[in-house]
Structure formats: structure tokens, C-alpha cells
Design a protein around this motif. Structure first.
Motif, short mmCIF file in Angstrom:
data_model
loop_
_atom_site.label_atom_id
_atom_site.label_comp_id
_atom_site.label_asym_id
_atom_site.label_seq_id
_atom_site.Cartn_x
_atom_site.Cartn_y
_atom_site.Cartn_z
N GLY A 299 0.90 -1.14 -0.18
CA GLY A 299 0.05 -0.05 0.03
C GLY A 299 0.71 1.33 -0.08
O GLY A 299 0.50 2.20 0.03
N SER A 300 2.21 1.13 -0.09
CA SER A 300 3.08 2.44 0.02
C SER A 300 2.87 3.03 -1.35
O SER A 300 2.52 2.67 -2.52
CB SER A 300 4.48 1.71 0.30
N VAL A 301 3.23 4.39 -1.25
CA VAL A 301 3.20 5.17 -2.58
C VAL A 301 4.19 4.67 -3.56
O VAL A 301 5.34 4.26 -2.74
CB VAL A 301 3.13 6.55 -2.06
N SER A 302 4.12 4.64 -4.68
CA SER A 302 4.85 4.12 -5.58
C SER A 302 6.11 5.23 -5.72
O SER A 302 5.91 6.16 -5.53
CB SER A 302 4.19 3.85 -6.95
N VAL A 303 7.18 4.55 -6.63
CA VAL A 303 8.49 5.32 -6.94
C VAL A 303 7.90 6.44 -7.76
O VAL A 303 7.17 6.19 -8.84
CB VAL A 303 9.42 4.69 -7.36
N GLY A 304 8.56 7.57 -7.74
CA GLY A 304 8.28 8.63 -8.57
C GLY A 304 7.19 9.55 -8.11
O GLY A 304 6.99 10.67 -9.00
N GLN A 305 6.20 9.11 -7.30
CA GLN A 305 5.26 9.92 -6.84
C GLN A 305 5.58 10.94 -5.94
O GLN A 305 6.42 10.86 -5.09
CB GLN A 305 4.00 9.03 -6.19
N LYS A 306 4.89 12.24 -5.71
CA LYS A 306 5.25 13.17 -4.98
C LYS A 306 4.83 12.82 -3.41
O LYS A 306 3.62 12.45 -3.09
CB LYS A 306 4.47 14.45 -5.34
N GLY A 315 9.69 14.68 -3.29
CA GLY A 315 9.44 14.98 -4.72
C GLY A 315 10.67 14.27 -5.35
O GLY A 315 10.77 13.08 -5.19
N CYS A 316 11.48 14.84 -6.44
CA CYS A 316 12.43 14.46 -7.42
C CYS A 316 13.77 13.81 -6.36
O CYS A 316 14.28 12.91 -6.85
CB CYS A 316 12.92 15.37 -8.17
N GLY A 317 13.65 14.24 -5.25
CA GLY A 317 14.98 13.63 -4.28
C GLY A 317 14.69 12.29 -4.12
O GLY A 317 15.69 11.47 -4.38
N LEU A 318 13.56 11.77 -3.94
CA LEU A 318 13.21 10.40 -3.79
C LEU A 318 13.56 9.63 -5.01
O LEU A 318 14.00 8.46 -4.81
CB LEU A 318 11.79 10.14 -3.21
N THR A 319 13.10 10.11 -6.02
CA THR A 319 13.33 9.48 -7.42
C THR A 319 14.86 9.20 -7.77
O THR A 319 15.30 8.40 -8.10
CB THR A 319 12.51 10.29 -8.55
N ARG A 320 15.63 10.31 -7.42
CA ARG A 320 16.90 10.31 -7.63
C ARG A 320 17.40 9.32 -6.85
O ARG A 320 18.76 8.64 -7.11
CB ARG A 320 17.80 11.85 -7.43
N ALA A 321 17.18 9.37 -5.47
CA ALA A 321 17.60 8.49 -4.65
C ALA A 321 17.49 6.95 -4.95
O ALA A 321 18.59 6.11 -4.80
CB ALA A 321 17.24 8.59 -3.06
N ILE A 322 16.41 6.50 -5.01
CA ILE A 322 16.14 5.32 -5.45
C ILE A 322 16.70 4.70 -6.88
O ILE A 322 17.18 3.76 -7.31
CB ILE A 322 14.58 4.84 -5.44
N GLU A 434 20.13 -4.82 1.88
CA GLU A 434 20.15 -3.60 2.99
C GLU A 434 19.69 -2.45 2.44
O GLU A 434 19.42 -1.33 2.77
CB GLU A 434 21.28 -3.74 3.72
N LEU A 435 20.30 -2.06 1.09
CA LEU A 435 20.33 -0.77 0.23
C LEU A 435 18.80 -0.48 -0.06
O LEU A 435 18.44 0.33 0.14
CB LEU A 435 20.92 -0.90 -0.87
N PHE A 436 17.77 -1.59 -0.77
CA PHE A 436 16.68 -1.21 -1.01
C PHE A 436 15.45 -0.94 0.17
O PHE A 436 15.80 -2.02 0.91
CB PHE A 436 16.19 -2.40 -1.91
N PRO A 437 14.90 -0.19 -0.01
CA PRO A 437 13.82 -0.25 1.05
C PRO A 437 12.68 -1.07 0.99
O PRO A 437 12.61 -1.91 0.23
CB PRO A 437 12.89 1.22 0.71
N THR A 438 12.12 -1.60 2.29
CA THR A 438 11.20 -2.72 2.15
C THR A 438 10.24 -2.70 1.14
O THR A 438 9.88 -3.79 0.57
CB THR A 438 10.61 -3.04 3.57
#
Length: 562
Positions: A299-306, A315-322, A434-438
Motif C-alpha cells: 500500500g506504499s506510495v509508488s516510486v516517482g510519486q510526490k 519529490g524528485c529527491g526520492l526518485t533520484r535516491a532510489i 540492505e540498500l533497497f527499502p522494504t
């Protein structure tokens, strides 16, 4: 990190004959893989040959090479003709696929295809393993795939058509699933999972050595294939005594079947379980726990969503990080598979004795695997992984420029490179999980595994086709790719002693009230009969990676399977 109730139940069962049955069977399964995975090394090797010129044309031959000859026609003109008959050297191998099906000259690429098509089949393995094991259970998938593996392994030895052999090889690669390994870990007592994760990998190294030894004594490819097919039959007796994963049975709502399995395990291990009523209540809680976990994860918000939490817009910080993590981990998986498989298949390039090379190549994997656990516990994940990549890259790159007549140095550096890349392989499983979020761990590791399979598919063409054209180029390719992976790994964050991220937002600097509330679900079902929708719970080998692979202090065991 909250402990899993099922892990508590496994702790109550302890470790005994029941667990040893699964551990030894999964180890034996791993032992049988190298002869199939590295089949092309001895069944379709490069074989010296000469052109057999027809007797009636021998007087007219002007020149000849390995694949053609030139004759002088009655008109006085020279005409080049391809060799239709070849004489193969039998000093190393009495018969091979190469000699029997003339996989030389214009058909030389088929040697690489024989190896590569098995790897191509493994593209399907991650998809098949996850879906089939979740849908039908671990045990039935293991049983069916082992039957198919035995049939295909024997079939290759009796087929007389090379196209049919390639089709069977593809099928064999497609059923090369990790379900047996997953089942072994699912019934393992939590405190032993780290050790089991390492020890179950060691049979691969032993299997590699045994494959080299078997090929040394059996030089006919059909008899060799039969000799490594017979051991595939010995896995069926222990499978008869094994049961379905109790974890999977509980999640699917088969509580009565799970109860029988747990009672059998208690008898074999000579331990005492809680009362039947308590077990049924516990299984209900475990099922509820799995459903809640899946809903909270999916149920988590998908990658790229605000995503905004506590007034902070990532915002874009999450997209760049993952995206950065995904790109580098994909590169690492590609590099480790390319170099590891490339070194396994380069015995004829780095040694005059392809049998000794593979035996010692498997031997150096043993310390490469076993030393990684204390190394990453002491030094962290990032630096040791990067150093192993860099060490391997440098020594393999050097091989491209060292004269082949200095055979001892070439052989030694090749083994050093194999030792280093083996260490990287083992550490990468831990580090990447360990790098990828659950919430995106399964997707991230899945994409990375596809990159690894892509590398395994193309590497035979690098060693066989490219290496024939430019002998030093494969070493340079392997070295450069490994060095790039080592440098890129240094960009990633260290994960030792750091709690696993649950969501993509956890990759960003912490802010107050940024976490979403967790969803609670009340599972209303009868512990013995009601089913849980497989798509709702969708258990896979990594369903609880943060519980199965990580200690209380955040340090991971070597148990992650991509």
C-alpha cells in the motif's frame, strides 16, 4: 525490529534431524548445479582441428588452413572451397559436442550458444520461482523441477540432433529455480540462518571442483553427461521424507496441514510444542501478521510519486535516491556475473590444463565465500565489496597484457581474480538487500537479477567469439567492468549497523512525523480451512527480509537470495 511470530515458533522447535534433512538436501541440490551450469566448458570446448582434403583433390591443392583449402582449377584459376570434413585432435578429449557436430569455423558460435541458451533459460527462473512457489507451494515446485532437471540432463546424452540439444538445454535452464534453497532457509532456526546461508553456498564451490575432476577422468562427452546426470536421482529419496514449508501452509490458511508438519518436526527434533489450541491461535496470528505486512508494504506510495510527510516535500529527491541505488546495484550484479562466469569459462585461456584450472578455481571460492561474514561484520559492507571488485578488476585487466608464455603468473592472477569476485558475489547479496527499502526490495533485487542473467547469457560469446578474434580483449572487458563496478559501489551508503529502510522516504534525512501510519487488518477465518488469497499475501523468499536477514543491531546475515 519486531520479531516474527513464526521465527519464535522455529526457535521453539530448535535445530535437529528435521532441520538437517532440509539443510543437507538443499546443499546437495546446490552441489549438482555446476555440471549443468558450466556444461559447455567440457562438453563444447575449443578443439584443435585440421581440414581433411578429399583424396581426389589433393594433387590440385595450392594452400589450406583450418576451415578451407584452395585448389587450382582446370582453367588455371585458384578456387577456395570450404572444408566439408575435419580431423579433430583427440589428445585432450576423445569426443565432444564440438567434434561430433563440427562446431568450428562458421559454426563456432554454436559453442557459445550451447552455453548461452542455458543462461537464457534462467531469465525465466526468477519469474517462475516466485509465482509458482507462491501459488502452488515450495514442495511441489521442487519435486516437479527436479524431475524435469533429471530428464533433461539424461536426455542431452542420448540426443543426436544439435537443435534438439539446444531446446533441452533451454528447458533445463528454465527450471533451475532457487526454491530448494528458499525452503531450506524457511525451516531454519533464526539464529543459524547466517551460517546456513554461507554453508549452503559452499557446495557450489565443491561441485565446481568435482565437475573438473569428473571431466578429467571421463573424456567422452556422452558418458560424462550421463555420469553427472545419475547424481540428480539421489535427491528424490530425501525429498520423500520432506514436507511443505509450514510457513507457506500457515500463510495460505492450511493450518491443519501445517499443524501436522510442526508436530512431525517436534518429534524428529525431540522438542515440545505448545498445545494444539495454542498452536492454532498462533497460526492465526502469524497469518494475520503476514497479511498486515503485505498490505502495509504494497500500500506504499509508488516510486516517482510526490510524497509529503510532516510538511516536507521530497519529490524528485526520492526518485533520484532510489534510481541511483537501482542503477549501481544493477551494474554490480551485471559485473559480478559477467566476471565470475567469464573466469569459469576461460580455462583454455588462462591455463594449459583446463581440468586443474576449474578444480583450483572452485577451491579458491571456498575462502572467498567463508571469509565474507567476519569481514563485513568488522569492516562494513561498502568498502570490502568495492575493494574486492577493484582487486579483481586490476589483476584480470593485467592478464590482457601479460605474455601467455609466463603461464604461472597468468594462472596465479586468474585465481586471485576468482577469489576476489567470489567474495564480491557473496557480499553483494547482503549489501543489496540492505540498500533497497522494504517496499521496493523485491522489485529492486528482481531487476538486478535480470541484469545478472543478461551478463551470464552474453559471457560465452565474449570468451568464445570475441576471445578468438582478439585474445586479450575478454580480460580487458572483465577487468574494466569490475573496476567500474568497484568505483560505483563507493558512491553508495554504508548499511552496517543501520536499520533497514522500510519506505523510500526513509532514504532521505529524517524529519519529524514523516512516517505513514501502519494498516491493521483483522483476519476473520477458520484456522483450519479458510484460504487467504495468494495475491493478497503473495509470499516470496524475501517476504520478511528485514526479519530473516537482520539482527537486532541492523547487521544482516548472508541469507538473501535474489
Amino acid at each position: 525490529m519486531k520479531e516474527s511470530k513464526f521465527d519464535d515458533l522455529l526457535t521453539t522447535l530448535g535445530t535437529g534431524k528435521w532441520n538437517w534433512l532440509y539443510f543437507l538436501t538443499s546443499s546437495y541440490w546446490c552441489l549438482m548445479i555446476p555440471p549443468q551450469f558450466l556444461s559447455g566448458v567440457y562438453l563444447a570446448p575449443a578443439v584443435n582441428h585440421t581440414c581433411h582434403i578429399p583424396q581426389n583433390l589433393s594433387q590440385d591443392v595450392v594452400s589450406s588452413d583450418f576451415c578451407s583449402y584452395t585448389i587450382l582449377t582446370s582453367e588455371g584459376e585458384e578456387e577456395e572451397k570450404p572444408c566439408t570434413e575435419l580431423d579433430f585432435d583427440t589428445s585432450v578429449f576423445s569426443t565432444t559436442l564440438t567434434s561430433e557436430f563440427s562446431l568450428v569455423c562458421s559454426r563456432d558460435y554454436l559453442r557459445a550458444t550451447y552455453q548461452g541458451i542455458f543462461m537464457l533459460g534462467t531469465f525465466l527462473s526468477p519469474l517462475l520461482a516466485g509465482y509458482l512457489a507462491d501459488r502452488f507451494g515450495r514442495y511441489i515446485v521442487i519435486l516437479v523441477t527436479q524431475i524435469v532437471m533429471s530428464i533433461t540432463s539424461f536426455a542431452i546424452a542420448f540426443l543426436t540432433n544439435f537443435t534438439a540439444i539446444l531446446i533441452v538445454r533451454f528447458i533445463a535452464g528454465s527450471v533451475n529455480l532457487l526454491t530448494m534453497f528458499i525452503l531450506g532457509l524457511e525451516v531454519c532456526e533464526p539464529k543459524h540462518r547466517g551460517t546456513v546461508g554461507i554453508l549452503t553456498g559452499l557446495p557450489w564451490a565443491i561441485g565446481t571442483m568435482l565437475w573438473g575432476g569428473a571431466a578429467y577422468f571421463i573424456r567422452d562427452w556422452r558418458y560424462l553427461q550421463i555420469s553427472v546426470s545419475i547424481p540428480t536421482l539421489f535427491i528424490f529419496p530425501p525429498l520423500y521424507f520432506m514436507d511443505e514449508s509450514p510457513r507457506w501452509l500457515i500463510v495460505q490458511g492450511h493450518h491443519e496441514k501445517a499443524l501436522k508438519v510442526l508436530q512431525k518436526a517436534a518429534r524428529w527434533n525431540k522438542t515440545t510444542l505448545p498445545s494444539v489450541a495454542e498452536l492454532r491461535a498462533l497460526m492465526h496470528d502469524i497469518q494475520k501478521e503476514f497479511v498486515e505486512y503485505k498490505i502495509n508494504t504494497c500500500g506504499s506510495v509508488s516510486v516517482g510519486q510526490k510524497r509529503e510527510s510532516g510538511g516536507v516535500d521530497y519529490g524528485c529527491g526520492l526518485t533520484r535516491a532510489i534510481a541511483l541505488i537501482t542503477a549501481i546495484v544493477c551494474l554490480d550484479y551485471f559485473a559480478v556475473s559477467l566476471v565470475f562466469d567469464g573466469l569459469n569459462m576461460s580455462g583454455d585461456s588462462y591455463s594449459s590444463d583446463p581440468f586443474l584450472y576449474l578444480v583450483l578455481s572452485g577451491l579458491v571460492e571456498v575462502p572467498g565465500y567463508s571469509l565474507t561474514a567476519p569481514l563485513i561484520d568488522r569492516c562494513g559492507r561498502k568498502v570490502p565489496t568495492a575493494v574486492c571488485y577493484l582487486l579483481c578488476g586490476v589483476v584480470i585487466f593485467m592478464l590482457g597484457f601479460i605474455p601467455s608464455d609466463i603461464s604461472w603468473l597468468v594462472f596465479t592472477l586468474a585465481l586471485v581474480g576468482k577469489f576476489a569476485i567470489s567474495g564480491s558475489y557473496q557480499m553483494l547479496y547482503v549489501y543489496s538487500s540492505e540498500l533497497f527499502p522494504t517496499e521496493v526490495r523485491l522489485q529492486g533485487i528482481g531487476i538486478s537479477s535480470v541484469c545478472a542473467q543478461l551478463a551470464s547469457t552474453i559471457v560465452p560469446y565474449i570468451t568464445t567469439v570475441v576471445g578468438k578474434l582478439v585474445y586479450w580483449l575478454p580480460s580487458v572487458i572483465f577487468g574494466v567492468v569490475s573496476i567500474i563496478a568497484g568505483v560505483a559501489t563507493m558512491i553508495l551508503r554504508e548499511t552496517k549497523g543501520v536499520p533497514l529502510p522500510d519506505t523510500i522516504a526513509d532514504l532521505m534525512p529524517p524529519h519529524k512525523d514523516q512516517r505513514y501510519p501502519q494498516v491493521s487488518v483483522d483476519v476473520q477465518c477458520s484456522p483450519s480451512t479458510d484460504q487467504v488469497d495468494a495475491e493478497a499475501v503473495g509470499e516470496t523468499s524475501d517476504l520478511f527480509p528485514d526479519r530473516e536477514g537482520v539482527h537486532a543491531n541492523g547487521d544482516a546475515d548472508l541469507t538473501h537470495i535474489s
